[in-house]
Write a protein that holds these residues in place. Structure first.
Motif, mmCIF file in Angstrom:
data_model
loop_
_atom_site.group_PDB
_atom_site.id
_atom_site.type_symbol
_atom_site.label_atom_id
_atom_site.label_comp_id
_atom_site.label_asym_id
_atom_site.label_seq_id
_atom_site.Cartn_x
_atom_site.Cartn_y
_atom_site.Cartn_z
ATOM 1 N N GLN A 1 -5.590 9.893 7.360
ATOM 2 C CA GLN A 1 -6.148 8.933 6.412
ATOM 3 C C GLN A 1 -5.036 8.112 5.770
ATOM 4 O O GLN A 1 -3.983 8.636 5.406
ATOM 5 C CB GLN A 1 -6.951 9.656 5.334
ATOM 6 N N VAL A 2 -5.270 6.799 5.640
ATOM 7 C CA VAL A 2 -4.308 5.897 5.010
ATOM 8 C C VAL A 2 -5.053 4.987 4.038
ATOM 9 O O VAL A 2 -6.288 4.918 4.026
ATOM 10 C CB VAL A 2 -3.541 5.054 6.046
ATOM 11 N N GLU A 3 -4.277 4.265 3.257
ATOM 12 C CA GLU A 3 -4.869 3.348 2.285
ATOM 13 C C GLU A 3 -5.290 2.036 2.933
ATOM 14 O O GLU A 3 -6.366 1.498 2.664
ATOM 15 C CB GLU A 3 -3.866 3.082 1.161
ATOM 16 N N VAL A 4 -4.416 1.494 3.820
ATOM 17 C CA VAL A 4 -4.676 0.184 4.443
ATOM 18 C C VAL A 4 -4.426 0.264 5.943
ATOM 19 O O VAL A 4 -3.440 0.876 6.382
ATOM 20 C CB VAL A 4 -3.775 -0.908 3.827
ATOM 21 N N ALA A 5 -5.306 -0.331 6.712
ATOM 22 C CA ALA A 5 -5.100 -0.507 8.155
ATOM 23 C C ALA A 5 -5.215 -1.989 8.480
ATOM 24 O O ALA A 5 -6.070 -2.687 7.926
ATOM 25 C CB ALA A 5 -6.127 0.282 8.955
ATOM 26 N N ALA B 1 0.827 -1.204 0.000
ATOM 27 C CA ALA B 1 0.000 0.000 0.000
ATOM 28 C C ALA B 1 0.865 1.260 0.000
ATOM 29 O O ALA B 1 1.995 1.268 0.489
ATOM 30 C CB ALA B 1 -0.920 -0.007 1.222
ATOM 31 N N LYS B 2 0.309 2.346 -0.520
ATOM 32 C CA LYS B 2 1.032 3.624 -0.539
ATOM 33 C C LYS B 2 1.142 4.219 0.871
ATOM 34 O O LYS B 2 2.074 4.973 1.165
ATOM 35 C CB LYS B 2 0.319 4.604 -1.467
ATOM 36 N N THR C 1 5.419 6.884 5.452
ATOM 37 C CA THR C 1 4.112 6.603 4.846
ATOM 38 C C THR C 1 3.304 5.611 5.677
ATOM 39 O O THR C 1 2.092 5.507 5.512
ATOM 40 C CB THR C 1 4.302 6.013 3.440
ATOM 41 N N HIS C 2 4.009 4.874 6.556
ATOM 42 C CA HIS C 2 3.365 3.826 7.349
ATOM 43 C C HIS C 2 3.671 4.043 8.831
ATOM 44 O O HIS C 2 4.670 4.679 9.188
ATOM 45 C CB HIS C 2 3.862 2.441 6.930
ATOM 46 N N VAL C 3 2.815 3.471 9.670
ATOM 47 C CA VAL C 3 3.003 3.520 11.121
ATOM 48 C C VAL C 3 2.696 2.138 11.685
ATOM 49 O O VAL C 3 1.700 1.512 11.301
ATOM 50 C CB VAL C 3 2.086 4.566 11.788
ATOM 51 N N ALA C 4 3.561 1.663 12.563
ATOM 52 C CA ALA C 4 3.268 0.479 13.369
ATOM 53 C C ALA C 4 3.056 0.959 14.795
ATOM 54 O O ALA C 4 3.919 1.649 15.351
ATOM 55 C CB ALA C 4 4.414 -0.523 13.298
ATOM 56 N N SER C 5 1.930 0.636 15.380
ATOM 57 C CA SER C 5 1.637 1.181 16.705
ATOM 58 C C SER C 5 0.805 0.214 17.527
ATOM 59 O O SER C 5 0.221 -0.743 16.995
ATOM 60 C CB SER C 5 0.895 2.524 16.584
ATOM 61 N N VAL D 1 10.142 -0.098 3.676
ATOM 62 C CA VAL D 1 8.979 0.774 3.823
ATOM 63 C C VAL D 1 9.343 1.900 4.788
ATOM 64 O O VAL D 1 9.956 1.661 5.832
ATOM 65 C CB VAL D 1 7.767 -0.018 4.355
ATOM 66 N N ALA D 2 8.982 3.130 4.452
ATOM 67 C CA ALA D 2 9.223 4.275 5.342
ATOM 68 C C ALA D 2 8.187 4.224 6.463
ATOM 69 O O ALA D 2 7.028 4.610 6.278
ATOM 70 C CB ALA D 2 9.119 5.586 4.566
ATOM 71 N N VAL D 3 8.584 3.731 7.613
ATOM 72 C CA VAL D 3 7.633 3.451 8.690
ATOM 73 C C VAL D 3 8.116 4.053 10.002
ATOM 74 O O VAL D 3 9.312 4.104 10.274
ATOM 75 C CB VAL D 3 7.414 1.920 8.847
#
Length: 674
Positions: free
Chosen positions: A264-268, A208-209, A250-254, A233-235
């Motif tokens: 808003q994101v593309e995929v959760a 995902a973007k 672009t991504h978050v792990a939490s 991935v830029a996380v």
């Protein structure tokens, strides 16, 4: 003003007090009589006061003036007729009578004003002034108490109505403005442990973007943060106690409680969706399902969650796809119990249900010559990870763990050995639920490492019980009654509507009175938060500050942690900063160094948690994270040394170590009881 003279013969005990005609005539002028009550002779006055009751009806009363008690009956009977008359004439005069009626009138007027202001009818309470045989001061207090109770009930009703209007729980999803305004779709990937659920979802998240992974544990958030990093991935990593922010991520792990509902994101990806039913933390999963602002939301978990997932998708008007996966490697019960420590094998996971029991078993297994890793809930994520890595790397033959092993922590376990089929749930010791047994047992036979997974009990009775539980189908989650807890914004809304400023009372208002129209959403269990709020409400803290302190993740039962928390709150209330003191060596001087070090990790993590939310008052958050890591490393070394010392200590001992059921502090997996 009008007097009503009572009939002196109405008192059946009149013969005991023997009023003569002169006394009766004197009292009749004031509508009074002698009475006998509680071994005392007293004057009771009856009458009516005009002009106090709306509509013109007179207010009747029957009371003993506060100076109307004359003497104990034994003393009264020793007085001469002249002495009795003189005493009565002294205690009942026109001035005393007029003062009594003035006091009654003033009191009644005050009661009616207070009642009218709150829309309460006072007339019903004033009937308490007609009881007789009691002092005016006592009956006055009865009226006061009844009025206060009515005003309190009226206030509760008004607060309830205001709360219902301000926070309609039936429209809870609408409180997540960004998500409710999006066209979202759900993809549920359900199945047992070791079925590849996480792999499928993480592949979609990687492609995902933009996206977010939501974990039940900090350790799982960290593992999947690193998985995304390994895929370039830029996380960023965002947990309650730690931030690793990547510029332009672009991504978050939490952890799930840290979901940003405004990005808003593309995929959760929402992991362990069956935690919806957890009484203590299930509200975080409800909030994530309702509020994750993603075009596609993956829901991962047990097949038992299927009815809950379907109900939520229908309620939220979101399209739902359900994919059911099968376990990739077979799982079976061993034919017999293990029987002795000597029969344990490399790759075994030995399961106990309290920190003390884990350490006892680890010590016994180490004495038998096996290398041991230990895992339990009180350990910091860093220590659990290090201990798990020792097992993965072959530096430990056996892992001894609580049910904390059942969530995440992919380990090369060949066989899961249960030391007991019972667990203490904080109230009593009871048989393990089927879902928890399946969750733990499923950790055996990791795909790609072992061809199959095996399960056993240590002794015969445990083996038989676990075998029965493995044949029992876990109960499905219900399709309604999803837990929610109030946000600060919701509490502020209730405060504005009701005027209430006490955090404890606002939480109670939400819990007791919030709109439950169809019971689809229910208030979760925040009893501990309310207890903390009662303590915080006496401090000079703003509502947002009190709310933040009430949520600090630590156990109030640990004295050292609770003392630190209270000290921090007092300093903030006084406008002072909390600087971190480096007391790394203190736990080494403690009576129980390992326990003290574990608690120290939690203290530094709690400080960091507050530092990210109240940075002006907790300026050393980054330092706290580093000290927590260093302390965790010490805990890991202490555990390794303890197990190494056990191996050196003695000859091989195949006896079972002492096993006493106790309070379970290691478990992370809980399902709420309905």
């Amino acid at each position: 003003m009008q007097n009503t003279t009572p009939n002196p013969k109405a008192d059946p005990l009149l013969e005991l007090i023997q009023p003569d005609e002169a006394i009766q005539q004197h009292l009749a002028r004031f509508g009074a009589r002698l009475i006998h009550v509680n071994e005392v002779v007293a004057i009771e006055v009856a009458g009516e006061i005009e002009g106090l009751i709306p509509g013109g009806a007179p207010l009747p009363y029957r009371l003993v003036p506060d100076q109307g008690s004359l003497a104990k009956i034994a003393k009264w009977r020793r007085l001469s007729p002249e002495q009795r008359l003189a005493l009565v004439q002294e205690r009942m005069t026109p001035a005393i009578h007029d003062a009594l009626e003035d006091d009654i009138a003033d009191f009644v007027i005050d009661v009616q004003k207070r009642a009218r202001k709150s829309g309460v009818d006072a007339v019903a309470f004033l009937g308490a002034l007609q009881t007789g045989r009691e002092l005016f001061s006592r009956r006055r207090q009865v009226v006061e108490n009844r009025l206060e109770e009515a005003l309190h009930r009226r206030e509760e009703t008004e607060h309830r109505d205001a709360a219902l209007r301000s926070v309609p729980l039936a429209r809870y999803p609408e409180s997540f403005e960004l998500a409710s305004g999006m066209r979202r779709r759900f993809i549920a990937i359900l199945g047992p442990t070791n079925s590849g659920k996480t792999h499928q979802a993480m592949e979609a998240l990687t492609a995902a973007k933009s996206g977010v992974y939501l974990a039940p544990l900090r350790l799982l958030a960290l593992e999947n943060y690193e998985r995304l990093l390994d895929r370039d991935v830029a996380v960023s990593l965002v947990t309650g106690e730690e931030r690793r922010l990547t510029p332009g991520a672009t991504h978050v792990a939490s952890t799930i409680e840290m979901l940003d509902t405004g990005r808003q994101v593309e995929v959760a990806v929402i992991d362990e969706i069956q935690m919806l039913e957890d009484l203590e933390r299930g509200s975080a999963w409800t909030a994530a399902v309702c509020g994750a602002p993603a075009r596609t939301v993956y829901l991962l978990g047990s097949l038992a969650a299927k009815p809950a997932v379907e109900a939520l998708a229908h309620r939220l008007d979101c399209p739902l796809e359900i994919h059911v996966l099968q376990r990739k490697s077979p799982l079976s019960m061993e034919p017999h119990a293990v029987g002795s420590i000597g029969q344990l094998q490399r790759g075994d996971a030995v399961i106990a249900f309290s920190r003390r029991e884990v350490l006892e078993w680890a010590a016994g297994i180490a004495r038998a010559g096996l290398r041991v890793a230990t895992l339990y809930g009180n350990l910091s994520p860093e220590v659990r990870r290090a201990q798990a890595q020792r097992f993965r790397d072959g530096e430990a033959d056996v892992v001894v763990a609580t049910d904390a092993i059942g969530m995440g922590l992919n380990l090369p376990i060949r066989r899961v050995v249960f030391t007991t089929a019972k667990k203490y749930d904080g109230i009593s010791e009871d048989i393990l639920p089927a879902w928890l047994t399946h969750q733990i047992a499923g950790r055996a036979g990791r795909f790609g490492i072992h061809e199959a997974g095996h399960i056993a009990g240590f002794d015969d009775s445990t083996h038989r019980a676990i075998a029965r539980l493995m044949k029992t189908h876990p109960e499905d989650l219900p399709s309604r009654g999803f837990y929610v807890t109030p946000s600060l914004e919701q509490l502020q809304s209730i405060s504005r509507a009701t005027g209430e400023q006490s955090l404890a009372k606002l939480l109670e208002t939400f819990s007791r009175n919030i709109d439950l129209s169809d019971d689809f959403f229910l208030p979760g269990d925040f009893a501990e938060q309310i207890d903390r709020a009662r303590w915080l409400d006496v401090l000079r803290l703003s509502l947002p500050e009190r709310f933040t302190f009430s949520l600090v993740p630590f156990s109030s039962r640990v004295t050292m942690l609770n003392d630190a928390w209270q000290a921090w709150a007092r300093k903030v209330a006084n406008g002072r900063r909390n600087y971190l003191s480096d007391d790394l060596e203190a736990f080494e001087r403690a009576k129980y160094p390992l326990q003290a070090a574990e608690d120290a990790c939690k203290k530094y993590s709690a400080y960091a948690w507050l530092g990210y939310r109240l940075p002006d008052f907790f300026p050393d958050a980054e330092a706290a994270v580093e000290i927590a890591r260093e302390t965790s490393a010490r805990v890991d070394r202490m555990l390794a040394a303890q197990n190494q010392d056990g191996r050196r200590a003695g000859a091989r001992d195949t006896r079972r170590p002492p096993h006493r059921s106790g309070e379970s502090r290691g478990g992370m997996l809980r399902r709420g009881r309905r």
